[in-house]
Design an enzyme around this catalytic site. Structure first.
Site, PDB file in Angstrom:
ATOM      1  N   LYS A 206       0.827  -1.205   0.000  1.00  0.00           N
ATOM      2  CA  LYS A 206       0.000   0.000   0.000  1.00  0.00           C
ATOM      3  C   LYS A 206       0.866   1.262   0.000  1.00  0.00           C
ATOM      4  O   LYS A 206       0.671   2.161  -0.814  1.00  0.00           O
ATOM      5  CB  LYS A 206      -0.945   0.001   1.201  1.00  0.00           C
ATOM      6  CG  LYS A 206      -1.837   1.238   1.265  1.00  0.00           C
ATOM      7  CD  LYS A 206      -2.684   1.271   2.511  1.00  0.00           C
ATOM      8  CE  LYS A 206      -3.820   0.296   2.448  1.00  0.00           C
ATOM      9  NZ  LYS A 206      -4.779   0.484   3.567  1.00  0.00           N
ATOM     10  N   GLY A 267      -5.646  -4.056   4.353  1.00  0.00           N
ATOM     11  CA  GLY A 267      -4.837  -5.081   3.700  1.00  0.00           C
ATOM     12  C   GLY A 267      -5.526  -6.421   3.592  1.00  0.00           C
ATOM     13  O   GLY A 267      -5.518  -7.062   2.534  1.00  0.00           O
ATOM     14  N   GLU A 353      -6.514 -10.826  12.935  1.00  0.00           N
ATOM     15  CA  GLU A 353      -6.026  -9.456  12.830  1.00  0.00           C
ATOM     16  C   GLU A 353      -7.176  -8.464  12.997  1.00  0.00           C
ATOM     17  O   GLU A 353      -6.974  -7.337  13.459  1.00  0.00           O
ATOM     18  CB  GLU A 353      -5.329  -9.236  11.487  1.00  0.00           C
ATOM     19  CG  GLU A 353      -4.487  -7.965  11.435  1.00  0.00           C
ATOM     20  CD  GLU A 353      -3.551  -7.923  10.243  1.00  0.00           C
ATOM     21  OE1 GLU A 353      -2.419  -8.448  10.348  1.00  0.00           O
ATOM     22  OE2 GLU A 353      -3.955  -7.388   9.189  1.00  0.00           O
ATOM     23  N   LYS A 496       6.367  -3.818  13.910  1.00  0.00           N
ATOM     24  CA  LYS A 496       7.100  -3.136  12.842  1.00  0.00           C
ATOM     25  C   LYS A 496       7.976  -2.018  13.412  1.00  0.00           C
ATOM     26  O   LYS A 496       9.128  -1.843  13.016  1.00  0.00           O
ATOM     27  CB  LYS A 496       6.119  -2.552  11.824  1.00  0.00           C
ATOM     28  CG  LYS A 496       5.377  -3.562  10.977  1.00  0.00           C
ATOM     29  CD  LYS A 496       4.483  -2.833   9.996  1.00  0.00           C
ATOM     30  CE  LYS A 496       3.712  -3.790   9.104  1.00  0.00           C
ATOM     31  NZ  LYS A 496       2.854  -3.064   8.153  1.00  0.00           N
TER      32      LYS A 496
END
Length: 567
Positions: A206, A267, A353, A496
């Site tokens: 993205k 996503g 998620e 991340k």
């Protein structure tokens, strides 16, 4: 504000959980010979049997009342209309708009996004047809024979699963490969089999800043340049699905070959967007549109069907019953179709998620369980692996059995064995050893294990689209009833961010980390002297967006979009 666990509906279900805990599913059939007819329904090419569940008529009525007293009707309308329901990122959630066939305006920030969606569809059509026909040529004039999708998470799992599921529809002269793992062995293994002159790479990210994807993309680009082409040739062999045109162009991708999608596409919900480009290349644009049309058909059913005959709502409520009132911790997905072997992994991300949250949309800790652990494997393999625990172990695991009815020519005997094995397992989980009281306890299976059976008339793009949309809406319904945000993933972003910090500080400021991490980093430095400068990834975005911007106004959005969340 009334909390969910204090609502009348929740309290009624809690009491029913105690009253019916020792009920036998088979006794429900004895009491009502028409239970199967009452607890099964069809939507297009999908048939759902939910009669083998530990759910009495009274429990089902109470579950439907729970849904009716929730904010489901309001939140569903908000999702389809483009209102902000992802309150922590201040975004609408419009994967449904990507597959809409209605050609109706969808307004985001005062702008109709439908023309942009149609423009990107046309771009996918033209490009996929050019590659499949051989019109698109590589740097030396040869046609494309291998397509490599480089992505991770939703940019990999969705198109990967769909391409494998629809393998029989694949273009006969083009092979498809999916690279997601940052482990260099993954991409090296794929590259060894390829000819750079006939290979097309799709960089699916993205923001064009995801560490794993960029490392793999740069490795692929370096391999291409070393093996064959020059910088000017990159544009004939690399395209991108991304919102970041500038970064894609800097990579060497031609602007006309950047396939857009939007911040309001999550996503794990993105296979309907340009992230689905590998699907269109594999099965053709018409097949890709069939996939979207099947999902749209399920969308319309989800909008229009009453609660008591609404397939996603019923599946969601059954899950809530087990998670919140029967003590189940996990949900097994067991497809009896080898083509669907990637489906459990795809649904694992979709569910865990989305609903792996411990605070509600107002930021308050919840006092009830939310998303289950989702796992699974193809049926035949599962029978000879984990089914033993499901039959005789101490874990309580609801199961979704999934199969397609129509066999491939020449496989009729195999397919008959496959389907009858699935039906036998569903029966055995419910019935157990019927004479168990007379058996040695080592041989006895208690039964009373619940399951759903989902049958596809045939594994087609249309039916696969409907199946995926069914699970998307199931997850959404559960999130609404639990009053959580199913559309952010801040836990993912934490990992991340810390990965970026460790990489940046490994030579300078390891004291900022815990003693265990410091000790492990000392071992890492032995293999990467001087911090491994050549191996450090570029600085990457930890959130993919401006966090401050996303959070701005989120409190107000939360307040305005969640009235009546519980009753």
């Amino acid at each position: 504000m009334l909390q969910l666990t204090r609502s009348v509906s929740w309290q009624a279900l809690t009491q029913l959980g105690e009253v019916t805990r020792n009920d036998r599913i088979r006794d429900y059939f004895t009491a009502d010979p028409k239970r199967f007819e009452k607890m099964s329904l069809r939507v297009g090419g999908l048939f759902l049997d939910y009669s083998k569940h530990h759910i009495s008529d009274e429990v089902l009525t109470a579950l439907i009342e729970l849904a009716e007293h929730s904010a489901l009707v309001q939140r569903r309308a908000q999702m389809f209309s483009g209102d902000i329901i992802n309150v922590t990122e201040n975004r609408p959630v419009l994967h449904t708009a990507l597959r809409s066939q209605a050609n109706m305006p969808v307004i985001v920030d005062g702008k109709d996004v439908t023309p942009e969606i149609q423009k990107t569809r046309e771009q996918i059509r033209a490009f996929s047809e050019a590659v499949r026909s051989g019109e698109w040529k590589g740097y030396d004039g040869q046609r494309i024979r291998d397509v490599v999708n480089i992505g991770i998470g939703g940019s990999d799992l969705g198109p990967n699963m769909a391409c494998r599921a629809l393998l029989k529809h694949r273009h006969p002269e083009i092979n498809f490969h999916f690279v997601s793992n940052v482990d260099g062995n993954h991409i090296q293994k794929v590259l060894k089999r390829l000819d750079p002159a006939t290979t097309l790479f799709i960089v699916s990210t993205k923001t064009f800043s995801t560490q794993e994807t960029l490392l793999n993309a740069k490795t692929a680009r370096r391999w291409f340049l070393e093996q064959a082409g020059q910088d000017a040739d990159v544009g004939a062999h690399f395209v991108a699905a991304s919102t970041n045109r500038k970064a894609a162009k800097e990579f060497g991708i031609r602007e006309e070959n950047v396939f857009e999608f939007w911040a309001w596409v999550g996503g794990r919900y993105s296979m309907w967007s340009s992230i689905g480009l590998p699907i269109a290349l594999s099965i053709g644009y018409e097949g890709f549109m069939d996939l979207l049309e099947g999902a749209y058909e399920m969308d319309q059913h989800f909008i229009d069907a009453p609660m008591e005959s609404n397939m996603p709502v019923l599946m969601a409520l059954i899950g809530i019953w087990y998670i919140n009132f029967m003590g189940a911790e996990t949900q097994a997905i067991v497809p009896y179709d080898q083509a669907l072997h990637q489906l459990p992994a795809f649904l694992q991300q979709l569910d865990m998620e989305s609903n792996g949250k411990s605070v509600d949309i107002f930021g308050r800790p919840v006092d009830y369980k939310t998303g289950p652990i989702v796992w699974g494997e193809t049926g035949s393999n599962g029978q000879h692996a984990f089914f033993q625990l499901l039959h005789q172990g101490t874990r309580y695991v609801p199961i979704d059995f999934i199969a397609s009815l129509k066999p491939e020519p020449g496989t009729e005997e195999h397919h008959f064995a496959l389907i009858t094995n699935m039906l036998a397992q569903a029966n055995a989980f419910m019935e157990g050893s019927q004479d168990g009281s007379n058996l040695d306890p080592h041989y006895s299976c208690p039964g009373n294990r619940p399951s759903s059976t989902l049958l596809l008339d045939e594994l087609t793009p249309r039916n696969l689209g409907a199946l995926i949309a069914l699970y998307e809406h199931k997850v959404f319904v559960q999130g609404v009833i639990w009053n959580i945000n199913s559309f952010d993933q801040w836990g993912v972003q934490l990992g991340k961010r810390i990965a970026g910090e460790i990489s940046a500080r490994i030579d300078t400021d390891v004291q900022a980390f815990d003693p265990s991490t410091q000790g492990l980093l000392a071992l890492v430095r032995e293999y990467f002297p001087a911090g491994g400068e050549n191996s450090k990834p570029d600085t990457v975005s930890t959130t993919g967006d401006d966090v401050a911007k996303n959070r701005k106004g989120a409190k107000a959005a939360t307040s305005s979009n969640t009235k009546g969340a519980t009753s």
